[in-house]
Design a protein around this motif. Structure first.
Motif, short mmCIF file in Angstrom:
data_model
loop_
_atom_site.label_atom_id
_atom_site.label_comp_id
_atom_site.label_asym_id
_atom_site.label_seq_id
_atom_site.Cartn_x
_atom_site.Cartn_y
_atom_site.Cartn_z
N GLY A 20 13.36 4.08 92.00
CA GLY A 20 14.66 3.88 92.65
C GLY A 20 15.10 5.13 93.39
N ASP A 21 14.88 6.30 92.78
CA ASP A 21 15.24 7.57 93.43
C ASP A 21 14.42 7.78 94.70
OD1 ASP A 21 17.03 8.04 91.40
OD2 ASP A 21 15.76 9.49 90.35
N MET A 22 13.12 7.46 94.63
CA MET A 22 12.27 7.60 95.81
C MET A 22 12.74 6.67 96.92
SD MET A 22 8.47 8.17 94.13
CE MET A 22 7.75 7.17 95.36
N ALA A 23 13.12 5.47 96.58
CA ALA A 23 13.61 4.52 97.59
C ALA A 23 14.91 5.03 98.21
CB ALA A 23 13.81 3.15 96.95
N ALA A 24 15.79 5.57 97.38
CA ALA A 24 17.05 6.10 97.90
C ALA A 24 16.82 7.27 98.84
CB ALA A 24 17.95 6.52 96.74
N LEU A 25 15.95 8.19 98.45
CA LEU A 25 15.66 9.35 99.30
C LEU A 25 14.99 8.93 100.60
CD1 LEU A 25 14.46 12.02 96.72
CD2 LEU A 25 16.59 12.00 98.01
N GLU A 38 26.87 18.14 109.85
CA GLU A 38 27.59 18.28 108.58
C GLU A 38 27.46 17.02 107.73
OE1 GLU A 38 31.60 20.19 106.79
OE2 GLU A 38 30.97 20.55 108.83
N ARG A 39 27.52 15.88 108.36
CA ARG A 39 27.35 14.60 107.63
C ARG A 39 25.96 14.52 107.01
NH1 ARG A 39 30.36 9.92 106.19
NH2 ARG A 39 28.82 8.32 105.85
N ILE A 40 24.94 14.92 107.77
CA ILE A 40 23.57 14.90 107.27
C ILE A 40 23.43 15.85 106.09
CG2 ILE A 40 21.18 15.49 107.82
CD1 ILE A 40 21.80 14.52 110.72
N ALA A 41 23.96 17.07 106.22
CA ALA A 41 23.86 18.06 105.14
C ALA A 41 24.59 17.57 103.88
CB ALA A 41 24.42 19.40 105.61
N THR A 42 25.76 16.95 104.07
CA THR A 42 26.53 16.44 102.93
C THR A 42 25.78 15.32 102.23
OG1 THR A 42 28.60 17.04 104.01
CG2 THR A 42 28.73 15.39 102.27
N ASN A 43 25.23 14.37 102.99
CA ASN A 43 24.46 13.28 102.38
C ASN A 43 23.25 13.81 101.63
OD1 ASN A 43 25.09 11.04 105.12
ND2 ASN A 43 26.00 10.97 103.10
N LEU A 44 22.55 14.76 102.24
CA LEU A 44 21.37 15.34 101.60
C LEU A 44 21.74 16.06 100.31
CD1 LEU A 44 18.36 16.06 101.59
CD2 LEU A 44 18.93 18.04 103.00
N ALA A 45 22.78 16.87 100.34
CA ALA A 45 23.21 17.60 99.15
C ALA A 45 23.63 16.65 98.04
CB ALA A 45 24.36 18.55 99.50
N ASP A 46 24.41 15.62 98.37
CA ASP A 46 24.83 14.65 97.36
C ASP A 46 23.62 13.94 96.73
OD1 ASP A 46 27.52 15.19 97.73
OD2 ASP A 46 27.83 13.54 99.12
N ALA A 47 22.67 13.55 97.56
CA ALA A 47 21.48 12.86 97.06
C ALA A 47 20.66 13.77 96.15
CB ALA A 47 20.62 12.37 98.22
N LEU A 48 20.50 15.02 96.53
CA LEU A 48 19.70 15.94 95.72
C LEU A 48 20.35 16.21 94.37
CD1 LEU A 48 18.53 18.47 98.45
CD2 LEU A 48 17.14 16.75 97.28
N VAL A 49 21.67 16.37 94.35
CA VAL A 49 22.38 16.59 93.08
C VAL A 49 22.16 15.41 92.14
CG1 VAL A 49 24.67 16.71 92.01
CG2 VAL A 49 24.11 18.21 93.90
N GLN A 50 22.27 14.19 92.69
CA GLN A 50 22.13 13.00 91.84
C GLN A 50 20.69 12.74 91.42
OE1 GLN A 50 23.95 9.78 94.01
NE2 GLN A 50 25.81 9.99 92.80
N VAL A 51 19.78 12.77 92.38
CA VAL A 51 18.39 12.40 92.09
C VAL A 51 17.70 13.43 91.21
CG1 VAL A 51 16.13 12.03 93.16
CG2 VAL A 51 18.14 10.96 94.14
N LEU A 52 17.92 14.70 91.49
CA LEU A 52 17.24 15.75 90.74
C LEU A 52 18.05 16.25 89.55
CD1 LEU A 52 15.76 17.75 93.75
CD2 LEU A 52 14.62 16.02 92.32
N ASP A 53 19.25 15.68 89.34
CA ASP A 53 20.12 16.06 88.22
C ASP A 53 20.36 17.57 88.21
OD1 ASP A 53 21.72 15.49 86.04
OD2 ASP A 53 20.08 15.74 84.60
N LEU A 54 20.78 18.09 89.37
CA LEU A 54 20.97 19.53 89.53
C LEU A 54 22.40 19.94 89.17
CD1 LEU A 54 19.18 19.93 92.98
CD2 LEU A 54 18.26 20.45 90.71
N ASP A 55 22.57 21.23 88.86
CA ASP A 55 23.89 21.78 88.60
C ASP A 55 24.65 22.03 89.89
OD1 ASP A 55 23.52 21.80 85.86
OD2 ASP A 55 22.69 23.82 85.85
N GLY A 56 23.96 22.12 90.99
CA GLY A 56 24.60 22.33 92.28
C GLY A 56 23.56 22.49 93.38
#
Length: 100
Positions: A20-25, A38-56
């Motif tokens: 599911g994460d691969m499909a979302a990415l 800015e929209r692209i960077a925001t979407n990418l950052a949000d996806a990475l935080v969620q998919v990779l379970d990052l602290d930031g």
């Protein structure tokens, strides 16, 4: 016996989440058509935080006009104390000898 039959429930859930994460990415670029940097960077950052379970995540980029910008994202519901985080990261970098 099929290898999928040998997986326990925990492994199967992890595999399903990974797929599911691969499909979302893989769908992100379709969302970026006609989007600004800015929209692209925001979407990418949000996806990475969620998919990779990052602290930031911090995404640095340049606009078409050549301006430097950055977007920072942290998990929802987590208090954000950027000054504290910066001090901690600088202390860690300093103690390890890394340069920031």
């Amino acid at each position: 016996m099929d290898k999928l039959d040998q997986l326990d429930d925990r492994e199967l859930r992890a595999l399903r989440r990974a797929l599911g994460d691969m499909a979302a990415l893989s769908s992100l670029p379709a969302m970026w058509v006609n989007a600004d940097e800015e929209r692209i960077a925001t979407n990418l950052a949000d996806a990475l935080v969620q998919v990779l379970d990052l602290d930031g995540v911090r995404v640095s980029f340049r606009t078409e006009q050549g301006e430097s910008r950055e977007v920072s994202r942290f998990p929802q519901g987590q208090p954000v104390d950027l000054v504290h985080r910066k001090r901690c990261s600088q202390a860690t970098a300093f103690s390890s000898g890394a340069r920031m």
